[in-house]
Design an enzyme around this catalytic site. Structure first.
Site, PDB file in Angstrom:
ATOM      1  N   GLU A  66       0.572  -1.474  -0.471  1.00 44.32           N
ATOM      2  CA  GLU A  66       0.313  -0.078   0.808  1.00 44.32           C
ATOM      3  C   GLU A  66       0.918   1.385  -0.208  1.00 44.32           C
ATOM      4  OE1 GLU A  66      -2.412  -0.297   3.736  1.00 44.32           O
ATOM      5  OE2 GLU A  66      -2.711  -2.404   2.781  1.00 44.32           O
ATOM      6  N   GLU A  91     -10.029   5.179   3.403  1.00 44.76           N
ATOM      7  CA  GLU A  91     -10.239   4.635   4.018  1.00 44.76           C
ATOM      8  C   GLU A  91     -10.051   5.769   5.730  1.00 44.76           C
ATOM      9  OE1 GLU A  91      -8.154   1.139   6.691  1.00 44.76           O
ATOM     10  OE2 GLU A  91      -7.827   1.599   4.773  1.00 44.76           O
TER      11      GLU A  91
END
Length: 443
Positions: A247, A358
């Site tokens: 990520e 997120e």
């Protein structure tokens, strides 16, 4: 913001000095007058044993620098010899030699080259601009050749975490879009994590992904919450303990960094966020090769509502020759790589790519958090108001970049955070996303 001037000695600090450091931080406090967050309110008195363990851990990850740079935002950047960086402490990398030959960059298909040139022209003529620097660059000092810049961790950084084990780790909170679409859309995923994402199917093979991401400074309600925007490269099982994830993106995390600034970050795990992996260089794993960009350092400037928009372009791809997963920034700036030895499923290929936002919703006051995702505005507000991902691309087995088509989108609670995707010639596949969190429709 108050700052503590007592810094932990890397050669071993007496228990008394550690307590003086902690006392200084608690008395002076760290209070962000902009966000209203008190970064010390969750810190409790630490035992001698805990402080000793923290100090031992800091000595392990804070490597001796050749030079040190003080950033105006309070960060201390250590210029560490690249062969002394934390990555090489990993047991799987004992015999690893840092890759010196640049990886083969993904090729563009002819139609993608045309679209990219149109996008670059639009960027020059329009409002979006690529971010220019990190805060620690402001005094003009750079790390010497042969070193890498590493943001120094402090005792206080660790004390903000739930525990030493949790320091630098993301809590398990991923979602499996293929499964979640069958569930009620307003069900929050694990540990209060909420998302607004675009994703590919699970039956394809991927060797990388790219996107240009709008950078904002979303407000955070609680110190242990965060807001991030990133690319996920995934392989393995969502339901088991073997999920591999790479990520990268930008995030605001008061718990991790002690402030409310957006920062460049990386993450990796090979066991569904249970024990392996970490953010940035807070554990052994990611090998940094760039001497000018510090992972975990703040990004400047950031986008402003109905004003200038700033974005960053992130590329993650698998080197077809050596198998390492590389990270690139902008057009051709190599940051470093995740060695192939770290992974199980990703040692071969990825089976899913996700792009999006997120946040953590801790419901501290019995209601939904007001922590913002992206700009804090819903996607229907559009350019200059909503946050975006543009020019979404994937890398195939031939190391070629192409615009991703047929993406799906998902948000668990569209009254809190949402996402809308589209396509045009300039931005290719893109989407606006985000939201304010708590509001009359999101109690």
């Amino acid at each position: 913001m108050g700052k503590c001037n007592i810094v932990a000695n890397k050669n071993g600090v007496l228990y008394l000095l550690l307590h003086l450091y902690l006392l200084c931080c608690l008395v002076v406090g760290e209070f962000d007058h902009v966000s209203g967050l008190n970064y010390t309110k969750h810190i409790k008195q630490a035992s001698r044993l805990r402080l000793e363990r923290i100090q031992k851990h800091l000595e392990k990850i804070n490597k001796p620098p050749l030079i040190t740079i003080q950033s105006p935002d309070g960060d201390i950047i250590d210029c560490v010899h690249k062969r002394k960086q934390p990555a090489l402490d990993h047991p799987l990398l004992k015999n690893h030699k840092i890759q010196r030959v640049p990886p083969e960059m993904p090729k563009r298909l002819k139609q993608e080259e045309l679209r990219n040139s149109m996008s670059n022209e639009a960027t020059i003529k329009g409002t979006p601009r690529q971010w220019q620097w990190q805060m620690w660059h402001s005094n003009g000092t750079r790390c010497p050749k042969g070193t890498v810049p590493i943001r120094r961790s402090s005792v206080h950084d660790v004390l903000r975490a739930k525990s030493l084990f949790h320091f630098g780790k993301k809590q398990r909170g991923f979602i499996n879009p293929a499964r979640r679409r069958a569930d009620a859309p307003d069900i929050v995923s694990g540990n209060g994590h909420e998302h607004a994402i675009a994703y590919t199917g699970t039956t394809q093979e991927f060797y990388g992904a790219r996107a240009t991401i709008n950078v904002w400074d979303p407000s955070i309600e609680e110190v242990n919450e965060f807001s991030l925007s990133q690319i996920w490269i995934l392989s393995g099982s969502f339901d088991g303990s073997d999920l591999n994830s790479i990520e990268a993106g930008w995030q605001v995390s008061p718990e991790l960094y002690g402030d409310n600034r957006p920062r460049l970050f990386t993450y990796w795990t090979t066991d569904s966020y249970e024990a392996t992996g970490c953010y940035n260089l807070l554990c052994a794993g990611f090998v940094q090769t760039n001497s000018r960009i510090a992972i975990g350092a703040s990004i400047s400037p950031v986008s402003q509502y109905t004003a200038n928009q700033y974005d960053i372009t992130i590329l993650i791809w698998k080197d077809p020759k050596l198998g390492n997963w590389w990270m690139g920034l902008g057009d051709n700036t190599l940051i470093g790589y995740w060695p192939a030895e770290l992974f199980t499923h990703l040692a071969d290929r990825a089976t899913m790519v996700e792009w999006g936002g997120e946040v953590v919703n801790s419901r501290a006051n019995g209601q939904h958090t007001s922590t913002q995702m992206g700009s804090g505005h819903f996607p229907e507000d559009g350019f200059g108001k909503s946050s975006y991902f543009r020019n979404l691309e994937v890398v195939d087995v031939d190391n070629s970049l192409s615009s991703v088509r047929g993406i799906s989108t998902l948000a668990e609670n569209t009254n809190c955070y949402n996402i809308r995707s589209s396509y045009n010639k300039e931005w290719g596949t893109f989407f606006y996303y985000g939201g304010p969190g708590n509001n009359p429709r999101c109690p």
